[in-house]
Design an enzyme around this catalytic site. Structure first.
Site, PDB file in Angstrom:
ATOM      1  N   GLU A  50      -8.956 -19.903  -5.582  1.00 57.23           N
ATOM      2  CA  GLU A  50      -8.804 -20.055  -4.128  1.00 57.23           C
ATOM      3  C   GLU A  50     -10.172 -20.088  -3.472  1.00 57.23           C
ATOM      4  O   GLU A  50     -11.188 -19.822  -4.119  1.00 57.23           O
ATOM      5  CB  GLU A  50      -7.972 -18.903  -3.576  1.00 57.23           C
ATOM      6  CG  GLU A  50      -6.515 -19.001  -3.992  1.00 57.23           C
ATOM      7  CD  GLU A  50      -5.630 -18.012  -3.269  1.00 57.23           C
ATOM      8  OE1 GLU A  50      -6.153 -17.036  -2.725  1.00 57.23           O
ATOM      9  OE2 GLU A  50      -4.409 -18.237  -3.274  1.00 57.23           O
TER      10      GLU A  50
ATOM     11  N   ALA B   2       0.837  -1.202   0.000  1.00 57.60           N
ATOM     12  CA  ALA B   2       0.000   0.000   0.000  1.00 57.60           C
ATOM     13  C   ALA B   2       0.873   1.252   0.000  1.00 57.60           C
ATOM     14  O   ALA B   2       0.697   2.149  -0.841  1.00 57.60           O
ATOM     15  CB  ALA B   2      -0.926  -0.015   1.219  1.00 57.60           C
TER      16      ALA B   2
ATOM     17  N   HIS C 175      -4.312 -14.245  11.042  1.00 59.18           N
ATOM     18  CA  HIS C 175      -3.777 -14.102   9.689  1.00 59.18           C
ATOM     19  C   HIS C 175      -4.097 -12.737   9.079  1.00 59.18           C
ATOM     20  O   HIS C 175      -3.260 -12.151   8.421  1.00 59.18           O
ATOM     21  CB  HIS C 175      -4.390 -15.218   8.837  1.00 59.18           C
ATOM     22  CG  HIS C 175      -3.810 -15.333   7.463  1.00 59.18           C
ATOM     23  ND1 HIS C 175      -2.460 -15.423   7.240  1.00 59.18           N
ATOM     24  CD2 HIS C 175      -4.410 -15.382   6.245  1.00 59.18           C
ATOM     25  CE1 HIS C 175      -2.247 -15.528   5.924  1.00 59.18           C
ATOM     26  NE2 HIS C 175      -3.405 -15.486   5.315  1.00 59.18           N
TER      27      HIS C 175
ATOM     28  N   ARG D 162     -12.150 -22.467   5.563  1.00 61.93           N
ATOM     29  CA  ARG D 162     -11.087 -22.131   6.508  1.00 61.93           C
ATOM     30  C   ARG D 162     -11.550 -21.881   7.947  1.00 61.93           C
ATOM     31  O   ARG D 162     -10.965 -22.383   8.895  1.00 61.93           O
ATOM     32  CB  ARG D 162     -10.441 -20.822   6.062  1.00 61.93           C
ATOM     33  CG  ARG D 162      -9.133 -20.975   5.409  1.00 61.93           C
ATOM     34  CD  ARG D 162      -8.544 -19.607   5.185  1.00 61.93           C
ATOM     35  NE  ARG D 162      -7.574 -19.699   4.119  1.00 61.93           N
ATOM     36  CZ  ARG D 162      -6.850 -18.682   3.678  1.00 61.93           C
ATOM     37  NH1 ARG D 162      -6.993 -17.499   4.217  1.00 61.93           N
ATOM     38  NH2 ARG D 162      -5.982 -18.844   2.730  1.00 61.93           N
TER      39      ARG D 162
ATOM     40  N   HIS E  50      -5.876 -18.404  10.075  1.00 56.18           N
ATOM     41  CA  HIS E  50      -5.524 -19.461   9.125  1.00 56.18           C
ATOM     42  C   HIS E  50      -5.462 -20.759   9.921  1.00 56.18           C
ATOM     43  O   HIS E  50      -4.887 -20.782  11.016  1.00 56.18           O
ATOM     44  CB  HIS E  50      -4.169 -19.151   8.478  1.00 56.18           C
ATOM     45  CG  HIS E  50      -3.900 -19.994   7.281  1.00 56.18           C
ATOM     46  ND1 HIS E  50      -3.551 -21.315   7.374  1.00 56.18           N
ATOM     47  CD2 HIS E  50      -3.959 -19.708   5.965  1.00 56.18           C
ATOM     48  CE1 HIS E  50      -3.407 -21.803   6.148  1.00 56.18           C
ATOM     49  NE2 HIS E  50      -3.643 -20.849   5.274  1.00 56.18           N
TER      50      HIS E  50
ATOM     51  N   ARG F 220     -12.768 -11.749   4.998  1.00 60.17           N
ATOM     52  CA  ARG F 220     -12.042 -11.399   3.764  1.00 60.17           C
ATOM     53  C   ARG F 220     -11.974 -12.590   2.819  1.00 60.17           C
ATOM     54  O   ARG F 220     -11.641 -13.705   3.228  1.00 60.17           O
ATOM     55  CB  ARG F 220     -10.622 -10.992   4.131  1.00 60.17           C
ATOM     56  CG  ARG F 220      -9.718 -10.826   2.933  1.00 60.17           C
ATOM     57  CD  ARG F 220      -8.258 -10.804   3.341  1.00 60.17           C
ATOM     58  NE  ARG F 220      -7.767 -12.102   3.719  1.00 60.17           N
ATOM     59  CZ  ARG F 220      -6.646 -12.650   3.250  1.00 60.17           C
ATOM     60  NH1 ARG F 220      -5.909 -12.008   2.384  1.00 60.17           N
ATOM     61  NH2 ARG F 220      -6.249 -13.830   3.658  1.00 60.17           N
TER      62      ARG F 220
HETATM   63  C1  LIG Z   1       1.742 -15.244   5.241  1.00 57.01           C
HETATM   64  C2  LIG Z   1       0.763 -14.338   4.548  1.00 57.01           C
HETATM   65  C3  LIG Z   1       0.268 -14.670   3.291  1.00 57.01           C
HETATM   66  C4  LIG Z   1      -0.631 -13.818   2.633  1.00 57.01           C
HETATM   67  N1  LIG Z   1      -1.054 -14.138   1.366  1.00 57.01           N
HETATM   68  C5  LIG Z   1      -1.842 -13.247   0.690  1.00 57.01           C
HETATM   69  C6  LIG Z   1      -2.199 -13.468  -0.672  1.00 57.01           C
HETATM   70  O1  LIG Z   1      -1.783 -14.452  -1.283  1.00 57.01           O
HETATM   71  N2  LIG Z   1      -2.993 -12.552  -1.283  1.00 57.01           N
HETATM   72  C7  LIG Z   1      -3.458 -11.427  -0.665  1.00 57.01           C
HETATM   73  O2  LIG Z   1      -4.172 -10.623  -1.273  1.00 57.01           O
HETATM   74  N3  LIG Z   1      -3.122 -11.187   0.629  1.00 57.01           N
HETATM   75  C8  LIG Z   1      -2.325 -12.053   1.303  1.00 57.01           C
HETATM   76  N4  LIG Z   1      -1.982 -11.785   2.609  1.00 57.01           N
HETATM   77  C9  LIG Z   1      -2.400 -10.510   3.192  1.00 57.01           C
HETATM   78  C10 LIG Z   1      -1.566  -9.365   2.581  1.00 57.01           C
HETATM   79  O3  LIG Z   1      -0.233  -9.805   2.453  1.00 57.01           O
HETATM   80  C11 LIG Z   1      -1.605  -8.115   3.446  1.00 57.01           C
HETATM   81  O4  LIG Z   1      -2.918  -7.775   3.755  1.00 57.01           O
HETATM   82  C12 LIG Z   1      -0.948  -6.941   2.709  1.00 57.01           C
HETATM   83  O5  LIG Z   1       0.338  -7.299   2.274  1.00 57.01           O
HETATM   84  C13 LIG Z   1      -0.858  -5.718   3.617  1.00 57.01           C
HETATM   85  O6  LIG Z   1      -0.075  -4.754   2.975  1.00 57.01           O
HETATM   86  P1  LIG Z   1       0.145  -3.359   3.677  1.00 57.01           P
HETATM   87  O7  LIG Z   1       0.947  -2.528   2.726  1.00 57.01           O
HETATM   88  O8  LIG Z   1      -1.135  -2.834   4.164  1.00 57.01           O
HETATM   89  O9  LIG Z   1       1.019  -3.704   4.987  1.00 57.01           O
HETATM   90  P2  LIG Z   1       2.391  -4.490   5.169  1.00 57.01           P
HETATM   91  O10 LIG Z   1       2.869  -5.122   3.934  1.00 57.01           O
HETATM   92  O11 LIG Z   1       2.243  -5.336   6.374  1.00 57.01           O
HETATM   93  O12 LIG Z   1       3.416  -3.301   5.485  1.00 57.01           O
HETATM   94  C14 LIG Z   1       3.322  -2.576   6.688  1.00 57.01           C
HETATM   95  C15 LIG Z   1       4.460  -1.573   6.741  1.00 57.01           C
HETATM   96  O13 LIG Z   1       4.237  -0.663   7.811  1.00 57.01           O
HETATM   97  C16 LIG Z   1       5.418  -0.496   8.569  1.00 57.01           C
HETATM   98  N5  LIG Z   1       5.027  -0.064   9.908  1.00 57.01           N
HETATM   99  C17 LIG Z   1       4.143  -0.633  10.750  1.00 57.01           C
HETATM  100  N6  LIG Z   1       4.035   0.110  11.880  1.00 57.01           N
HETATM  101  C18 LIG Z   1       4.873   1.166  11.726  1.00 57.01           C
HETATM  102  C19 LIG Z   1       5.216   2.283  12.535  1.00 57.01           C
HETATM  103  N7  LIG Z   1       4.681   2.475  13.748  1.00 57.01           N
HETATM  104  N8  LIG Z   1       6.133   3.160  12.073  1.00 57.01           N
HETATM  105  C20 LIG Z   1       6.723   2.993  10.861  1.00 57.01           C
HETATM  106  N9  LIG Z   1       6.419   1.959  10.048  1.00 57.01           N
HETATM  107  C21 LIG Z   1       5.508   1.063  10.481  1.00 57.01           C
HETATM  108  C22 LIG Z   1       6.093  -1.840   8.479  1.00 57.01           C
HETATM  109  O14 LIG Z   1       7.453  -1.711   8.830  1.00 57.01           O
HETATM  110  C23 LIG Z   1       5.837  -2.169   6.998  1.00 57.01           C
HETATM  111  O15 LIG Z   1       6.769  -1.457   6.214  1.00 57.01           O
HETATM  112  C24 LIG Z   1      -1.075 -12.637   3.271  1.00 57.01           C
HETATM  113  C25 LIG Z   1      -0.593 -12.308   4.533  1.00 57.01           C
HETATM  114  C26 LIG Z   1       0.324 -13.137   5.170  1.00 57.01           C
HETATM  115  C27 LIG Z   1       0.842 -12.746   6.517  1.00 57.01           C
END
Ligand SMILES: Cc1cc2nc3c(=O)[nH]c(=O)nc-3n(C[C@H](O)[C@H](O)[C@H](O)COP(=O)(O)OP(=O)(O)OC[C@H]3O[C@@H](n4cnc5c(N)ncnc54)[C@H](O)[C@@H]3O)c2cc1C
Length: 533
Positions: free
Chosen positions: A117, A17, A347, A286, A240, A382
């Site tokens: 899926e 994001a 998860h 699930r 999960h 979700r």
């Molecule tokens: C094992 C696993 C498998 C998955 N498989 C899938 C899939 O196949 N398909 C799918 O759609 N979704 C999947 N998901 C869910 C999906 O990966 C996440 O919902 C998505 O990646 C979230 O992205 P994000 O950018 O919101 O946060 P994240 O990728 O979690 O990034 C968060 C960021 O915020 C930073 N951060 C947090 N707190 C602070 C703070 N206080 N100060 C500064 N930085 C901070 C972290 O360091 C990191 O850089 C999976 C999740 C997991 C755990």
């Protein structure tokens, strides 16, 4: 003297994001991206399955919408679902333009391979082998590193948002930036910007067992709540069913595909139990498998159950599941010869900071995107592979909105972080003890199967912990662990209060006291901004 950084846009979080938004804004704005760990660390890096998108001729946008609504148990916002699904194709095209290499069906037709899926009625999950998140995250990060307008700040953790209401005592609430701890230098800093975006991911670490990485401590949700945002639907935590159970194995998922290949779930004495819970046994949805495992573990007081795929040959296992095989072997489990110890694990956080379809929150100048936000897409559950899609679509929507904002200048009298009245902590044991205690009682009392009594028990324990944390926080220098603990406690409060408010079972929230779904309760659980302590 505290360091102050000025940017046009401050993005807290460098996952899918945050990086998508940074890249979409960087030609017009000076952008800062903070990450509290290494830049690539976050849930995005570990996403395996893929991203949902309608590409197959036999599929349709309406079918993707219908599947998402069905999974969401009556709580999805249909307009948001339609918006997300309709913008999926352009989001994937943008990723391909950035250089993400998705798995092809064959090189002659050059079509992309799509998997199917749980919950999807068509093949519509585009992927990069079994490491889609890594392909997306590393590609976007390389692009961000190369962009002259993007400044990346690894090991910088956001402490609290700077708002006009709290820090300048105004009636109207606008966000001015964030106080940040430079973890390596152990130094608080001030980051100022007319627009701040929370892209901090989910909160799986609030539970003892989670598939989430260490950074998923719900910091953005907690910071947003403390600053004045409303938070929605935090009772809906997706578990999960099968994560490797080993004291040293953190966050490793054992894929559903094993059960697809005939693996069975067993108790320690070898008894198979899933047929008693659902006609589809191990292939039940699930949440039903997770609930059955939880039931058996609680009934017998056991730490885990076992997933047995030993009926397959070693050749089959090592060729179909090479990563899982190697990982289990590293922890002394040869899955070709013995069952794998597994537990369900937190998860995905379906709830979060309430936003509109442009990522705007209740506070002017503050946006939230990705797993930290509640857009209305997921409802009570979700659907697989819709979450990376949400990151992409809403980062784009937020970028379009931010570009249209009139230019504003910030007030001159913003105070710095004040450490004059605190002293260094003599010992860290209070923090580590409270971390462990919180995650355990959340697992035991606020996990997959809930009761009002268990939730009240958790509420009491949490209230004691929060008093200790507040006391510790007001007297000592901040540290990464202390900040995360404080945020986890706030997230725990949000989950417990939301779960207590929902007097029914729906989607991912299941309580023995109200096992039925009630039409009267078909609405979001909204928790108003946190009262100052
Ligand atoms: C094992 C696993 C498998 C998955 N498989 C899938 C899939 O196949 N398909 C799918 O759609 N979704 C999947 N998901 C869910 C999906 O990966 C996440 O919902 C998505 O990646 C979230 O992205 P994000 O950018 O919101 O946060 P994240 O990728 O979690 O990034 C968060 C960021 O915020 C930073 N951060 C947090 N707190 C602070 C703070 N206080 N100060 C500064 N930085 C901070 C972290 O360091 C990191 O850089 C999976 C999740 C997991 C755990």
């Amino acid at each position: 003297m505290t360091t102050t950084h000025h940017f046009d846009l401050l993005i807290i979080g460098s996952g899918t994001a945050g990086l998508t938004l940074a890249l979409k804004m960087a030609d017009q704005a000076r952008v800062a991206v903070l990450s509290k760990s290494q830049l690539e660390e976050g849930a995005s890096l570990y996403a395996q399955g893929g991203i949902s998108v309608v590409l197959d001729k036999a599929d349709s946008l309406q079918s993707h919408i219908d599947d998402t609504l069905r999974a969401g148990g009556g709580l999805c916002d249909e307009e948001v679902v339609r918006f997300t699904v309709e913008h999926a194709r352009e989001s994937i095209e943008w990723l391909i333009e950035q250089g993400v290499s998705f798995t092809r069906d064959d090189m002659i037709t050059e079509t992309y391979h799509l998997t199917q899926e749980g919950g999807h009625s068509h093949r519509r999950v585009i992927h990069s082998a079994d490491a889609t998140g890594r392909a997306v995250e590393t590609t976007l990060l390389d692009k961000a590193k190369a962009h002259p307008n993007i400044s990346l700040f690894p090991y910088h953790i956001g402490i609290d948002l700077i708002t006009t209401r709290k820090h300048l005592a105004t009636e109207q609430n606008s966000c001015l930036g964030c106080y940040v701890l430079d973890i390596k230098k152990d130094q608080p800093k001030t980051f100022l910007a007319p627009v701040t975006v929370l892209a901090t991911g989910g909160a799986g670490k609030v539970y003892l067992y989670t598939s989430n990485p260490d950074v998923s401590t719900g910091d953005g949700i907690a910071m947003g709540w403390r600053a004045g945002c409303r938070i929605a639907n935090m009772e809906f935590i997706q578990f999960h069913p099968t994560c490797l159970f080993h004291p040293k194995a953190k966050s490793f998922l054992i894929s559903e595909a094993l059960r697809g290949e005939g693996a069975t779930l067993k108790l320690a004495d070898g008894t198979r139990f899933m047929p008693a819970f659902h006609p589809q046994a191990e292939l039940a949805p699930r949440d039903i498998v997770a609930r059955a495992i939880d039931h058996e573990m609680k009934r017998l007081g056991q730490d885990c159950v076992y997933l047995d795929i030993t009926h397959q040959s070693k050749e089959f296992i090592t060729s179909h599941f090479p990563t899982i095989y190697k990982r289990c072997l590293k922890f002394g489990v040869d899955m070709a010869k013995e069952p794998i110890p597994v537990v369900p694990a937190a998860h995905y956080t379906c709830g979060g900071i309430m936003t509109d379809m442009r990522g705007r929150t209740d506070i002017d100048g503050l946006y939230a995107i990705g797993e930290t936000a509640h857009t209305g897409l997921h409802g009570a559950n979700r659907m697989a592979s819709n979450s990376l899609l949400e990151c992409l679509v809403f980062a784009d929507a937020a970028a379009n909105d931010i570009k249209k904002r009139p230019k504003t200048s910030l007030p001159a009298d913003i105070p710095h972080w004040d450490e004059s009245r605190v002293h260094p902590a003599k010992e860290a044991v209070a923090i580590s003890h409270n971390w462990d205690e919180l995650r355990r009682f959340m697992w035991d009392y606020v996990g997959i199967v809930r009761t009002t009594q268990r939730l009240n028990r958790a509420r009491q324990r949490l209230s004691l912990l929060q008093q200790e944390i507040d006391e510790f926080y007001s007297q000592h220098h901040i540290s990464n662990d202390l900040l995360e603990l404080r945020n986890l406690a706030d997230v725990a409060e949000l989950i417990i209060e939301s779960a207590l408010q929902r007097k029914e079972s729906r989607g991912l929230h299941y309580t023995l006291d109200f096992p039925e779904t009630s039409e009267k309760s078909a609405q979001n659980t909204i928790i108003a901004e946190k009262k100052p302590t």
